[in-house]
Design a protein around this motif. Sequence first.
Motif, PDB file in Angstrom:
ATOM      1  N   ALA A  62       0.821  -1.201   0.000  1.00 56.94           N
ATOM      2  CA  ALA A  62       0.000   0.000   0.000  1.00 56.94           C
ATOM      3  C   ALA A  62       0.857   1.255   0.000  1.00 56.94           C
ATOM      4  O   ALA A  62       0.439   2.304  -0.472  1.00 56.94           O
ATOM      5  N   MET A  63       2.097   1.153   0.555  1.00 56.35           N
ATOM      6  CA  MET A  63       2.989   2.306   0.618  1.00 56.35           C
ATOM      7  C   MET A  63       3.674   2.594  -0.720  1.00 56.35           C
ATOM      8  O   MET A  63       4.119   3.692  -0.984  1.00 56.35           O
ATOM      9  N   LEU A  64       3.836   1.524  -1.520  1.00 53.82           N
ATOM     10  CA  LEU A  64       4.593   1.673  -2.764  1.00 53.82           C
ATOM     11  C   LEU A  64       3.705   2.264  -3.852  1.00 53.82           C
ATOM     12  O   LEU A  64       2.514   1.998  -3.899  1.00 53.82           O
ATOM     13  N   PRO A  65       4.308   3.108  -4.715  1.00 52.44           N
ATOM     14  CA  PRO A  65       3.541   3.608  -5.842  1.00 52.44           C
ATOM     15  C   PRO A  65       3.191   2.439  -6.767  1.00 52.44           C
ATOM     16  O   PRO A  65       4.067   1.658  -7.151  1.00 52.44           O
ATOM     17  N   GLY A  66       1.920   2.255  -7.073  1.00 54.16           N
ATOM     18  CA  GLY A  66       1.485   1.126  -7.900  1.00 54.16           C
ATOM     19  C   GLY A  66       1.764  -0.168  -7.214  1.00 54.16           C
ATOM     20  O   GLY A  66       2.166  -1.154  -7.833  1.00 54.16           O
ATOM     21  N   GLY A  67       1.598  -0.197  -5.886  1.00 50.36           N
ATOM     22  CA  GLY A  67       1.987  -1.361  -5.076  1.00 50.36           C
ATOM     23  C   GLY A  67       1.026  -2.514  -5.135  1.00 50.36           C
ATOM     24  O   GLY A  67       1.192  -3.493  -4.413  1.00 50.36           O
ATOM     25  N   GLY A  68       0.024  -2.453  -5.969  1.00 49.59           N
ATOM     26  CA  GLY A  68      -0.911  -3.575  -6.075  1.00 49.59           C
ATOM     27  C   GLY A  68      -0.223  -4.840  -6.486  1.00 49.59           C
ATOM     28  O   GLY A  68      -0.661  -5.941  -6.145  1.00 49.59           O
ATOM     29  N   GLY A  69       0.927  -4.684  -7.176  1.00 47.68           N
ATOM     30  CA  GLY A  69       1.644  -5.876  -7.641  1.00 47.68           C
ATOM     31  C   GLY A  69       2.601  -6.439  -6.611  1.00 47.68           C
ATOM     32  O   GLY A  69       3.212  -7.475  -6.840  1.00 47.68           O
ATOM     33  N   TYR A  70       2.740  -5.782  -5.463  1.00 46.38           N
ATOM     34  CA  TYR A  70       3.761  -6.232  -4.500  1.00 46.38           C
ATOM     35  C   TYR A  70       3.514  -7.638  -3.950  1.00 46.38           C
ATOM     36  O   TYR A  70       4.463  -8.429  -3.879  1.00 46.38           O
ATOM     37  N   PRO A  71       2.276  -7.984  -3.574  1.00 46.90           N
ATOM     38  CA  PRO A  71       2.072  -9.360  -3.100  1.00 46.90           C
ATOM     39  C   PRO A  71       2.510 -10.393  -4.143  1.00 46.90           C
ATOM     40  O   PRO A  71       3.092 -11.419  -3.790  1.00 46.90           O
ATOM     41  N   THR A  72       2.293 -10.088  -5.407  1.00 47.89           N
ATOM     42  CA  THR A  72       2.733 -10.999  -6.466  1.00 47.89           C
ATOM     43  C   THR A  72       4.257 -11.104  -6.462  1.00 47.89           C
ATOM     44  O   THR A  72       4.829 -12.188  -6.581  1.00 47.89           O
ATOM     45  N   TYR A  73       4.876  -9.929  -6.328  1.00 53.39           N
ATOM     46  CA  TYR A  73       6.345  -9.918  -6.306  1.00 53.39           C
ATOM     47  C   TYR A  73       6.872 -10.733  -5.123  1.00 53.39           C
ATOM     48  O   TYR A  73       7.860 -11.456  -5.217  1.00 53.39           O
ATOM     49  N   LEU A  74       6.203 -10.594  -3.991  1.00 50.44           N
ATOM     50  CA  LEU A  74       6.667 -11.217  -2.745  1.00 50.44           C
ATOM     51  C   LEU A  74       6.446 -12.732  -2.726  1.00 50.44           C
ATOM     52  O   LEU A  74       7.108 -13.451  -1.973  1.00 50.44           O
ATOM     53  N   PHE A  75       5.523 -13.224  -3.546  1.00 47.51           N
ATOM     54  CA  PHE A  75       5.097 -14.624  -3.407  1.00 47.51           C
ATOM     55  C   PHE A  75       6.237 -15.650  -3.502  1.00 47.51           C
ATOM     56  O   PHE A  75       6.303 -16.557  -2.657  1.00 47.51           O
ATOM     57  N   PRO A  76       7.168 -15.527  -4.483  1.00 45.44           N
ATOM     58  CA  PRO A  76       8.281 -16.497  -4.484  1.00 45.44           C
ATOM     59  C   PRO A  76       9.045 -16.487  -3.164  1.00 45.44           C
ATOM     60  O   PRO A  76       9.431 -17.549  -2.653  1.00 45.44           O
ATOM     61  N   GLY A  77       9.243 -15.296  -2.605  1.00 45.99           N
ATOM     62  CA  GLY A  77       9.940 -15.188  -1.330  1.00 45.99           C
ATOM     63  C   GLY A  77       9.174 -15.884  -0.216  1.00 45.99           C
ATOM     64  O   GLY A  77       9.762 -16.522   0.663  1.00 45.99           O
ATOM     65  N   VAL A  78       7.844 -15.766  -0.261  1.00 44.07           N
ATOM     66  CA  VAL A  78       7.013 -16.428   0.743  1.00 44.07           C
ATOM     67  C   VAL A  78       7.148 -17.946   0.617  1.00 44.07           C
ATOM     68  O   VAL A  78       7.292 -18.661   1.618  1.00 44.07           O
ATOM     69  N   LEU A  79       7.164 -18.434  -0.619  1.00 44.29           N
ATOM     70  CA  LEU A  79       7.351 -19.882  -0.824  1.00 44.29           C
ATOM     71  C   LEU A  79       8.713 -20.314  -0.293  1.00 44.29           C
ATOM     72  O   LEU A  79       8.842 -21.357   0.351  1.00 44.29           O
ATOM     73  N   LEU A  80       9.736 -19.497  -0.554  1.00 47.28           N
ATOM     74  CA  LEU A  80      11.081 -19.833  -0.068  1.00 47.28           C
ATOM     75  C   LEU A  80      11.090 -19.916   1.456  1.00 47.28           C
ATOM     76  O   LEU A  80      11.618 -20.866   2.038  1.00 47.28           O
ATOM     77  N   MET A  81      10.453 -18.938   2.097  1.00 50.98           N
ATOM     78  CA  MET A  81      10.434 -18.946   3.570  1.00 50.98           C
ATOM     79  C   MET A  81       9.655 -20.149   4.103  1.00 50.98           C
ATOM     80  O   MET A  81       9.995 -20.691   5.146  1.00 50.98           O
ATOM     81  N   THR A  82       8.628 -20.530   3.364  1.00 48.67           N
ATOM     82  CA  THR A  82       7.838 -21.692   3.791  1.00 48.67           C
ATOM     83  C   THR A  82       8.691 -22.963   3.817  1.00 48.67           C
ATOM     84  O   THR A  82       8.648 -23.730   4.777  1.00 48.67           O
TER      85      THR A  82
END
Lengths: 272, 315
Positions: A62-82
Motif C-alpha cells: 500500500a505504501m509503494l507507488p502502484g503497489g498492487g503488484g507487491y504481493p505478487t512480487y513477494l510470493f516467491p519469497g514467501v514460498l522460499l520462507m515456507t
Amino acid sequence: MTVDARPSVWSRLLRRLWWETRAAHVVWQRELLHYARNPARLIMTLAQPVVYLLVLGTGLGAMLPGGGGYPTYLFPGVLLMTVQAPAIAIGASVAVDREAGFLREMLVAPVHRVSLLAGRCAGAATVATCQGVLVLGLAGLAHIPYAPELMLALIAEMALIAFAMTAFVALLAVVISPTPTFHAALGCVLTPLVFLSGALFPIAGLPVWLTALMVANPLTYVIDLLRRTIAPYLARPEPAAVHSPVLMELAVTAGVGLLSVLLAARRLSRPR
Amino acid sequence: MRPGAIHTHSLRKSYQGMRAVCGISLNVEAGEMFGFLGPNGAGKSTMISMLSTLLRPSGGRALVAGIDVRDDPKEVRRRIGLVFQEPTVDTDLTVRENLAFHATLYGLGKHDARRRVAEAADLVGLTGRGDTLVRTLSDSMRRLLEIARGLLHEPGVLFLDEPTVGLDPQARAEIWEHLRELRHRRAITVFLTTHHLEEAEYCDHIAMVDRGRVVADDSPAALKRLIGTDRIHLRTGDDQAAAATLSDYLGLASAWGPDGLYVQVTDAATAIPWVCTVLRVPVHSIEVRRPSLDEVFLRYTGRTLDGASRPEVSL
C-alpha cells in the motif's frame, strides 16, 4: 571362477542397496512422525510466511507507488520462507542429535551415512512440500492463477529446494561445532542471504560489492527460478533480476544438495 | 578366537597430546560378564568408543568378536550392541517404533524384525508397552528400552557404558535383574563400564582402570583374595576373656577396640561356628567384613574409587 562370482556380487550389491534404501526410508519416516506428533511446530513454522504475505504484502504494498503488484512480487519469497523453516529445523537437528546421542546410535549402525542423511533431507523435503502446498492455496491473494501445471511445477521446485537447503544446513551442522556456534553462524548467514536474494525487494542499483554478494548468493537463483516459473502465468510479468537459464538453476540447486549430502557423510564417517 | 571375545593389545588413544588410554591389553572371554571399573575420567568411555569403532585408536590393536576394529569397522558394528552412557532413544516415538527403527538400520526383514522386537521387549519387561510414547516412560524403563534395542540384532557382544548412571537404587536393582536374566537366556559377552563397586561384584571378570592404565585384572574374588582375609567384629560381655579364649582354643589373634574385638580369619563363614562354640561369655553381636574391591583399588592406586586420597582405614 569369475563367471560364478558375478551373480553373487550383483545380488550382494542389490541386497546392500535394498538395505540402505530401507534405512533411508525409516529415517524419512521418523522425520514425518516427529512433525505429525508436534502439530504446534507445524503451525508455528507455517505462520511466519503467511504473516509475511498478508502483513508485508498488503501493508508495504500500500505504501509503494502502484503497489498492487507487491504481493505478487513477494510470493516467491514467501514460498522460499515456507520451505526454509522446516529445512533449517531438520537440518539443524543433526547438531542436536549429535549432542543428545540419537545420531550416535544411528552412526554405530552398519549403514552408510549417505543413506541416513539422504533420508533426513527427504523427510525435510516432504514436510516442507506439504507446508508449501498449504501456502500455495493462498496464491489467489497474490493474484497468481491456480493453473495446475504451475502448481505442480512449483511443488516440484519446492521439494528440490527444501532437499538442497536441508542438506546444506546439515553440512554446516556437521562441520561447525559446538552447537551454539553453529546456531549463531546460521542466523548470521541466512538473514542477509534472504535480504540479498531479491525475495523482498528488487535488487537493483546496489553498490558493486553488494551486487557481487547477490550474484554469489545461491538463494538469488532459487528465487529467480520460482519467479520465472510463475512469470508466464501473470498478466503483467515482472522484469527478472538475473537471467540465468532455468535448467542451470535447477542443476545448481540439485548439485548443492547432493554435494552437501556427500560432504556431510564424509565428515560423519571419519572417526575422530 | 571364539566369537564374542574381545582382545586388545596395548591399545592407546590420545586427544591433542592428552593421553586418555595409555596402552591397555585385555582378554575378555566369550560369554563373560566383564566389568571395566574405574573413577570418572579414567578412560572407560574412550575404551568403549574405540572398541565400538566410534573412535579410531592412536595405537595398538583391538579385536572384537574376532575382527580388527581398524580393518573392518562395519563388520564389527554388525556384531555388537551398544548402550551409550547418555540416553539415545527418540522420545517422540513409541517403544515399538524405536525398536523397529533400529531393526531396519540393522537390515532385519519385516517378519524377522517383528518377532525380535517382541522378544527383546519381553526380555526387559516392556511387553505390553509397545505403543507407549517413550517420553512418558520412567528413566529406568528408557534404559531398559535401550538395552533391548542393543540386543535386537542378536549381537555377540553387548557394550554398556555406565548402564545405571543417574538411576536411583531401586531402578539400578531392576536393571541388574534384567541383565542377569539376559545372561541366563542368551550366550552373550557383556562388556560394561561402571564406577559402582557393588556392580563390579556381579561381574565374572573385572579390570580396574586408573588414568588410562589397567591396575588390576582378575575375577572379583581373586582380587579380594590378594587383599587377604575376612574380619570378624565381635561384641561380647567380656572382651578380655573372649580374646584369651580365642587365642587359647583357636589360636586366633584379636585386636581390641573400644567397640569390641576384631579377629582376622581366612574364611569367616567357617570360622564363626567355631568362635561361637568356644566362647563362654555372652556374645551380643557378630559382624563380618569381607575385603572390598574398594580396598583393592586403594591398594593399587592409593585412592578410593570416589576419589578420596587417604581414607581412614579401620584396623
